[in-house]
Enzyme design. Structure first.
Site, PDB file in Angstrom:
ATOM      1  N   HIS A  15       1.354  -8.822  -3.692  1.00 25.97           N
ATOM      2  CA  HIS A  15       0.396  -7.744  -3.425  1.00 25.97           C
ATOM      3  C   HIS A  15       1.221  -6.475  -3.238  1.00 25.97           C
ATOM      4  O   HIS A  15       1.652  -6.149  -2.140  1.00 25.97           O
ATOM      5  CB  HIS A  15      -0.420  -8.061  -2.174  1.00 25.97           C
ATOM      6  CG  HIS A  15      -1.417  -7.001  -1.822  1.00 25.97           C
ATOM      7  ND1 HIS A  15      -2.704  -6.981  -2.312  1.00 25.97           N
ATOM      8  CD2 HIS A  15      -1.313  -5.895  -1.045  1.00 25.97           C
ATOM      9  CE1 HIS A  15      -3.348  -5.927  -1.842  1.00 25.97           C
ATOM     10  NE2 HIS A  15      -2.517  -5.245  -1.065  1.00 25.97           N
ATOM     11  N   GLU A  56       2.075 -10.168   0.388  1.00 28.83           N
ATOM     12  CA  GLU A  56       2.402  -8.750   0.303  1.00 28.83           C
ATOM     13  C   GLU A  56       3.902  -8.603   0.549  1.00 28.83           C
ATOM     14  O   GLU A  56       4.590  -9.581   0.879  1.00 28.83           O
ATOM     15  CB  GLU A  56       1.593  -7.944   1.341  1.00 28.83           C
ATOM     16  CG  GLU A  56       1.719  -6.440   1.146  1.00 28.83           C
ATOM     17  CD  GLU A  56       0.667  -5.614   1.898  1.00 28.83           C
ATOM     18  OE1 GLU A  56      -0.256  -6.193   2.494  1.00 28.83           O
ATOM     19  OE2 GLU A  56       0.795  -4.370   1.860  1.00 28.83           O
ATOM     20  N   ASP A  89       0.837 -17.354  -4.493  1.00 31.52           N
ATOM     21  CA  ASP A  89       1.473 -16.288  -5.275  1.00 31.52           C
ATOM     22  C   ASP A  89       0.415 -15.605  -6.142  1.00 31.52           C
ATOM     23  O   ASP A  89       0.363 -15.796  -7.355  1.00 31.52           O
ATOM     24  CB  ASP A  89       2.608 -16.868  -6.135  1.00 31.52           C
ATOM     25  CG  ASP A  89       3.300 -15.781  -6.948  1.00 31.52           C
ATOM     26  OD1 ASP A  89       3.164 -14.589  -6.588  1.00 31.52           O
ATOM     27  OD2 ASP A  89       3.957 -16.122  -7.955  1.00 31.52           O
ATOM     28  N   ASP A 126       0.846  -1.199   0.000  1.00 31.05           N
ATOM     29  CA  ASP A 126       0.000   0.000   0.000  1.00 31.05           C
ATOM     30  C   ASP A 126       0.883   1.252   0.000  1.00 31.05           C
ATOM     31  O   ASP A 126       2.099   1.166   0.097  1.00 31.05           O
ATOM     32  CB  ASP A 126      -0.962  -0.002   1.201  1.00 31.05           C
ATOM     33  CG  ASP A 126      -0.232   0.099   2.531  1.00 31.05           C
ATOM     34  OD1 ASP A 126       0.827  -0.538   2.679  1.00 31.05           O
ATOM     35  OD2 ASP A 126      -0.712   0.824   3.424  1.00 31.05           O
TER      36      ASP A 126
HETATM   37  O1  9MR Z   1       2.508  -6.648   9.245  1.00 32.99           O
HETATM   38  C1  9MR Z   1       1.224  -6.445   9.801  1.00 32.99           C
HETATM   39  C2  9MR Z   1       0.767  -7.720  10.441  1.00 32.99           C
HETATM   40  O2  9MR Z   1       1.583  -8.023  11.563  1.00 32.99           O
HETATM   41  C3  9MR Z   1      -0.692  -7.601  10.871  1.00 32.99           C
HETATM   42  O3  9MR Z   1      -1.143  -8.862  11.328  1.00 32.99           O
HETATM   43  C4  9MR Z   1      -1.538  -7.130   9.696  1.00 32.99           C
HETATM   44  C5  9MR Z   1      -2.999  -6.942  10.063  1.00 32.99           C
HETATM   45  O4  9MR Z   1      -3.166  -5.926  10.971  1.00 32.99           O
HETATM   46  O5  9MR Z   1      -1.034  -5.908   9.197  1.00 32.99           O
HETATM   47  C6  9MR Z   1       0.268  -5.988   8.712  1.00 32.99           C
HETATM   48  O6  9MR Z   1       0.688  -4.728   8.295  1.00 32.99           O
HETATM   49  C7  9MR Z   1       0.121  -4.192   7.124  1.00 32.99           C
HETATM   50  C8  9MR Z   1      -0.276  -2.775   7.460  1.00 32.99           C
HETATM   51  O7  9MR Z   1      -1.346  -2.789   8.386  1.00 32.99           O
HETATM   52  C9  9MR Z   1      -0.633  -1.952   6.239  1.00 32.99           C
HETATM   53  N1  9MR Z   1       0.404  -2.026   5.235  1.00 32.99           N
HETATM   54  C10 9MR Z   1       0.704  -3.365   4.855  1.00 32.99           C
HETATM   55  C11 9MR Z   1       1.193  -4.160   6.031  1.00 32.99           C
HETATM   56  C12 9MR Z   1       1.661  -5.553   5.620  1.00 32.99           C
HETATM   57  O8  9MR Z   1       0.614  -6.395   5.275  1.00 32.99           O
END
Ligand code: 9MR
Length: 602
Positions: A519, A573, A564, A191
């Site tokens: 992602h 991601e 994937d 993102d």
């Molecule tokens: O890395 C984060 C993971 O530990 C959490 O379980 C998850 C859900 O809250 O969010 C991950 O972080 C994401 C962040 O909230 C937004 N940008 C992408 C991050 C990686 O997926």
């Protein structure tokens, strides 16, 4: 990076040619087999070398030249092992005794051959450089020209020079709707938002690499706009994010905004096409303490570069001290997006980075400030050892980063703190001992995956952070057996590069079976087949299907749930806090290999 596709093409055409000459029999006898799992980049000549064969296969195995023509080593597959998570059988092919540099495959008669790999002294150097370069591709607010970005060149996105104060972040000096400038920084992940908490551990990991291996990082050229200055490229890269972080501090009170974000996630478009309003949102204690820790550490690391970066080290320290003061006045402001949305508009639905406790952030910030200033008031403000645990670092759990910092600076502490060093070393070695305990009996002989609990969102960073923990223990342990820690750190890098239950190297562009559909908005939207290189996929996540609801998962076995596909944000991601420990692990092992420290002995 450049050499791999070439080697692969050569290899594939050589295999094809051999198959054509020998007729179909040759191709059938030696097909490429996905059942043979190994580090797809390769091995150091004097280090352990393992491939793992999934399935019940016994007998001999061979190492052959990568044209599959000449046998250079013959061994016997190990006894069967049972994967405690899946129940599947594996056998190990150990060819550590073979040390000759070159390009090879492992062949298991009746099963096939592995992907090609190299044996050479700097086998992870390109990876280390590529993973640092991954951060360059995440830069906001700057054009990425072909000169530096190759075919992934793109225009700048998100200048962030007109960012709104969200009502949750309003203060007397900056009422809601005030416009501030908060440029630079890296995109957090797939993102386009920027989050202080996640920048915290990411910056700490990269700064720690600079602190631990200053000589080695000097020579890592990543071909970025700053490459010709006097500062190592990896440090230059961190400065891109550090300068953004500094703008996230309210100069009026030292508090730090939790994040800079859109109200909701962007669509799958290129950065310059994503032009929604951006906000800084609520100050929080965790973000402010993480900021304080990073700035205090940065001040230390930047000190020797004062002539190239005049005043920056001092500015970082001032920022850290002011952040600490805000946190002391606001010790329990925990970010809670749901409660925030109940009170303020617009609602914000992007990454939360919410935390239940700031206890560990206090320990970390206090420690960094103490080590940089030697002011014992910081040290006395916290209880460094609230319990006997040494939790693996992750974005919500940063306590052990404090232990790493104290250990690496243990020769330069005041007397009152020095008395804690033995306890500190005990924490680091018992953590490492519990990590490696039983790893030698695992199906993949890795620390990673000993427990199904390892397979969480971003599990690749668990593997990398376990590797870092082992390297820290190696650095400070006085045990004659400490080389074991290094071997298992290397084993976790092997895990990330292919010796695992799904057979992927989780780094885009590094290996033969790598994520093609992460992602990651630029990789999805840029019209280029290959994803942006040097990015670590979050990897296997037992709960991914429930979390991202992407369709296509084919199993519920914890160590195999990986897809994937770009809809799989819970298993595929990429994120800065995952790439940073990959950088550390690959670069540290390279540095230690150069010093002949990585070897199969005791
Ligand atoms: O890395 C984060 C993971 O530990 C959490 O379980 C998850 C859900 O809250 O969010 C991950 O972080 C994401 C962040 O909230 C937004 N940008 C992408 C991050 C990686 O997926």
């Amino acid at each position: 990076m450049t050499a791999r596709p070439f080697i692969r093409t050569l290899f594939q055409s050589a295999t094809l040619a051999a198959a054509l000459i020998a007729g179909r029999v040759q191709a059938q006898n030696q097909p490429l087999s996905d059942a043979i799992r190994l580090n797809q980049l390769g091995f150091y000549p004097n280090a352990p070398k393992l491939a793992v064969v999934v399935g019940n296969v016994t007998g001999p195995f061979q190492v052959m030249t990568s044209d599959v023509k000449k046998v250079v080593f013959t061994g016997t597959l190990s006894e069967a092992r049972t994967n405690t998570i899946s129940g599947k059988i594996t056998h190990l092919a150990d060819f550590s005794a073979f040390t000759k540099p070159g390009s090879y495959v492992v062949v298991v008669p009746g099963t096939g051959h592995s992907y090609p790999f190299d044996i050479r002294t700097d086998v992870h150097r390109d990876l280390a450089i590529g993973a640092i370069k991954g951060f360059y591709y995440q830069r906001t607010a700057i054009d990425l020209p072909a000169k530096f970005a190759g075919k992934w060149a793109r225009p700048a996105g998100h200048p962030d020079t007109r960012v709104l104060i969200h009502p949750s972040a309003a203060s007397a000096g900056r009422p809601a709707g005030t416009v501030i400038s908060s440029p630079k920084g890296w995109y957090d992940a797939g993102d386009y938002n920027k989050y202080i908490v996640n920048s915290g551990i990411t910056m700490a990991t990269l700064l720690s690499l600079c602190e631990d291996f200053p000589g080695y990082v000097k020579n890592l050229n990543t071909n970025i706009p700053e490459s010709s200055n006097q500062v190592p490229d990896v440090l230059d890269e961190t400065l891109w994010n550090l300068r953004w972080m500094l703008t996230m501090q309210d100069p009026a009170d030292g508090g730090v905004y939790h994040k800079l974000t859109n109200a909701s996630f962007d669509g799958m478009v290129m950065p310059d096409k994503a032009t929604k309003d951006r906000y800084v949102v609520a100050k929080s204690t965790t973000a402010t303490l993480d900021f304080a820790a990073v700035m205090a550490q940065a001040s230390r690391v930047l000190k020797p570069y004062n002539s190239a970066l005049p005043g920056l080290a001092d500015s970082c320290l001032t920022a850290a001290v002011n952040a600490w003061a805000w946190a002391n006045a606001n010790p329990q402001v925990m970010y809670n997006q749901r409660e925030m949305n109940a009170r303020f508009d617009p609602d914000v639905t992007t990454g939360g980075y919410e935390d239940r406790s700031a206890d560990d952030e206090w320990i970390w910030a206090a420690t960094e400030l103490y080590v940089t200033t030697k002011d014992e008031a910081y040290y006395k403000a916290v209880n460094l050892f609230p319990d006997t645990r040494t939790p693996l670092p992750s974005w919500p759990m940063v306590r052990t980063l404090a232990y790493y910092t104290l250990a690496r600076n243990s020769s330069n502490l005041t007397a009152i703190v020095r008395k804690d060093v033995p306890k500190l070393n005990q924490h680091l070695t018992s953590m490492a001992d519990s990590l490696i305990n039983g790893a030698d009996r695992q199906a993949f002989q890795t620390v990673m995956g000993k427990s199904a609990k390892d397979f969480i969102w971003g599990s690749s960073s668990e593997a990398a952070n376990q590797g870092i923990a082992l390297i820290q223990a190696y650095r400070y342990s006085t045990s004659p057996n400490r080389n074991r820690y290094l071997r298992y750190a290397l084993g976790n890098l092997d895990y990330l590069l292919g010796r695992n239950a799904v057979g992927y190297s989780f780094v885009t562009g590094y290996g033969d079976k790598t994520p093609l559909h992460p992602h990651h908005r630029p990789s999805v939207a840029d019209g280029i087949d290959a994803p942006v290189p040097g990015l670590l996929s979050g990897g296997t996540n037992a709960n991914a299907a429930r979390q991202d609801k992407c369709s296509g998962y084919t199993t519920t076995i914890a160590d195999e749930v990986y897809l994937d596909a770009d809809c799989s944000y819970a298993s595929n991601e990429i994120a800065i806090n995952w790439n940073a420990p990959l950088v550390y692990l690959a670069a540290a092992l390279e540095a230690l290999q150069n010093e002949q420290k990585v070897n199969p002995g005791q």
